[in-house]
Design a protein around this motif. Sequence first.
Motif, PDB file in Angstrom:
ATOM      1  N   ASN A   1       0.855  -1.254  -0.149  1.00 19.88           N
ATOM      2  CA  ASN A   1       0.108  -0.060   0.238  1.00 19.88           C
ATOM      3  C   ASN A   1       0.874   1.214  -0.068  1.00 19.88           C
ATOM      4  O   ASN A   1       1.843   1.312   0.584  1.00 19.88           O
ATOM      5  N   GLY A   2       0.552   2.271  -0.887  1.00 14.78           N
ATOM      6  CA  GLY A   2       1.408   3.599  -0.551  1.00 14.78           C
ATOM      7  C   GLY A   2       1.255   4.210  -2.114  1.00 14.78           C
ATOM      8  O   GLY A   2       0.094   4.106  -2.825  1.00 14.78           O
ATOM      9  N   CYS A   3       2.330   4.886  -2.566  1.00 13.62           N
ATOM     10  CA  CYS A   3       2.399   5.769  -3.414  1.00 13.62           C
ATOM     11  C   CYS A   3       3.591   5.490  -4.549  1.00 13.62           C
ATOM     12  O   CYS A   3       4.506   4.513  -3.973  1.00 13.62           O
ATOM     13  N   VAL A   4       3.428   5.879  -5.808  1.00  7.99           N
ATOM     14  CA  VAL A   4       4.469   5.556  -6.562  1.00  7.99           C
ATOM     15  C   VAL A   4       4.882   7.252  -7.242  1.00  7.99           C
ATOM     16  O   VAL A   4       4.054   8.118  -7.370  1.00  7.99           O
ATOM     17  N   VAL A   5       6.250   7.441  -7.387  1.00  5.45           N
ATOM     18  CA  VAL A   5       6.752   8.786  -8.033  1.00  5.45           C
ATOM     19  C   VAL A   5       7.704   8.420  -9.150  1.00  5.45           C
ATOM     20  O   VAL A   5       8.215   7.417  -9.249  1.00  5.45           O
ATOM     21  N   ALA A   6       7.366   9.189 -10.050  1.00  7.64           N
ATOM     22  CA  ALA A   6       8.273   9.187 -11.433  1.00  7.64           C
ATOM     23  C   ALA A   6       8.784  10.200 -11.810  1.00  7.64           C
ATOM     24  O   ALA A   6       7.938  11.392 -11.420  1.00  7.64           O
ATOM     25  N   ASN A   7       9.529  10.365 -12.651  1.00 13.46           N
ATOM     26  CA  ASN A   7      10.011  11.699 -13.713  1.00 13.46           C
ATOM     27  C   ASN A   7       8.971  11.894 -14.503  1.00 13.46           C
ATOM     28  O   ASN A   7       8.300  10.942 -15.094  1.00 13.46           O
ATOM     29  N   HIS A   8       8.762  12.958 -15.005  1.00 11.46           N
ATOM     30  CA  HIS A   8       7.672  13.552 -15.748  1.00 11.46           C
ATOM     31  C   HIS A   8       8.277  14.057 -17.338  1.00 11.46           C
ATOM     32  O   HIS A   8       9.231  14.988 -17.256  1.00 11.46           O
ATOM     33  N   VAL A   9       7.921  13.404 -18.151  1.00 10.93           N
ATOM     34  CA  VAL A   9       8.309  13.662 -19.621  1.00 10.93           C
ATOM     35  C   VAL A   9       7.281  14.383 -20.591  1.00 10.93           C
ATOM     36  O   VAL A   9       7.549  15.319 -21.270  1.00 10.93           O
ATOM     37  N   SER A  10       6.121  13.887 -20.388  1.00  8.56           N
ATOM     38  CA  SER A  10       4.900  14.303 -21.349  1.00  8.56           C
ATOM     39  C   SER A  10       3.911  13.602 -20.964  1.00  8.56           C
ATOM     40  O   SER A  10       3.755  12.837 -20.000  1.00  8.56           O
ATOM     41  N   TRP A  11       2.670  13.825 -21.554  1.00  7.84           N
ATOM     42  CA  TRP A  11       1.465  13.276 -21.573  1.00  7.84           C
ATOM     43  C   TRP A  11       1.280  11.929 -21.732  1.00  7.84           C
ATOM     44  O   TRP A  11       0.415  11.048 -21.249  1.00  7.84           O
ATOM     45  N   LEU A  12       2.206  11.463 -22.365  1.00  4.97           N
ATOM     46  CA  LEU A  12       2.472   9.954 -22.709  1.00  4.97           C
ATOM     47  C   LEU A  12       2.885   9.137 -21.315  1.00  4.97           C
ATOM     48  O   LEU A  12       2.561   8.101 -21.275  1.00  4.97           O
ATOM     49  N   ASP A  13       3.404   9.818 -20.158  1.00  5.58           N
ATOM     50  CA  ASP A  13       3.580   9.088 -19.163  1.00  5.58           C
ATOM     51  C   ASP A  13       2.564   8.456 -18.797  1.00  5.58           C
ATOM     52  O   ASP A  13       2.368   7.397 -18.055  1.00  5.58           O
TER      53      ASP A  13
END
Length: 273
Positions: free
Chosen positions: A87-99
């Motif tokens: 249970n929890g969260c996910v974080v990611a780098n952001h490149v575009s709406w395709l993410d």
Amino acid sequence: MNTWYGKSQEPTVKKFTFLEWLRICFRGFFIILFICVNLVVFVLLRFVEKYFSNLKLSYQIVKLVSRTTLRILKIKLIVHGMPMTENGCVVANHVSWLDIFSLSSVQNIVFVSKSDVSAWFGIGVLARIVGVLFISRKRNQVIKNNLNFEKRLNKGEKLLFFPEGTSSDGLQVLPFKSSLFEALMNNNKISNLHVQGVSIVYTAPELEDKRFYGWWGKMEFLDHLLGILSTNKKGKIELFFHSPHLVSSFNNRKMLANTLYLDVSSVFRSRDH
């Protein structure tokens, strides 16, 4: 959300040929039609899930739409590692709406977005329907954000947010802002709360600018969308799922944010050498 500007100028707006315009129209029409049809199914399933909470069929619709959209755009998706089961969260780098399409293709997640998006024409309505969690970055809204995070996490939802606060050219990871991690640190009522980092790495189609999929600077959304719809060359997205971290093992939000930043950026650092 502040727009990021790189050291070099973003690619110029492309002039499309007649064949490319035909491709844009055909792909755009099919994607919109496919999303609209499945949106009706999604809403019906969400209604049923109110009475049968164990059912998670609506997530399968989101996965289907996301995978199909990437196939139509001729973008290959490769996954390294596994989405966490905790249970929890996910974080990611952001490149575009395709993410959004790539991340939604492989896991049941709910996106966290700035409150401004809820007012965007079309996109705001769609975001509200699929259950996007809107948050305000104003300091006087911190308590409200924390409560909203807690409510969603208690429902068993896995939240995803982009700590960079903006999108980039896809060749690097911008510093993580620690503000949203405060909501995780304050939700100590939820036991076994984890957060997982994901690196999103794009490979541009052959002969295209290596920043082809990035959306940043002065680039207009429509120009970026049309450019991706127009190409008949194959591109690639790779998702690298890193080991999850137990939130309670960190003393403060900055330590947590920095650890996740090192995880996500590690893939990019290794490719530079």
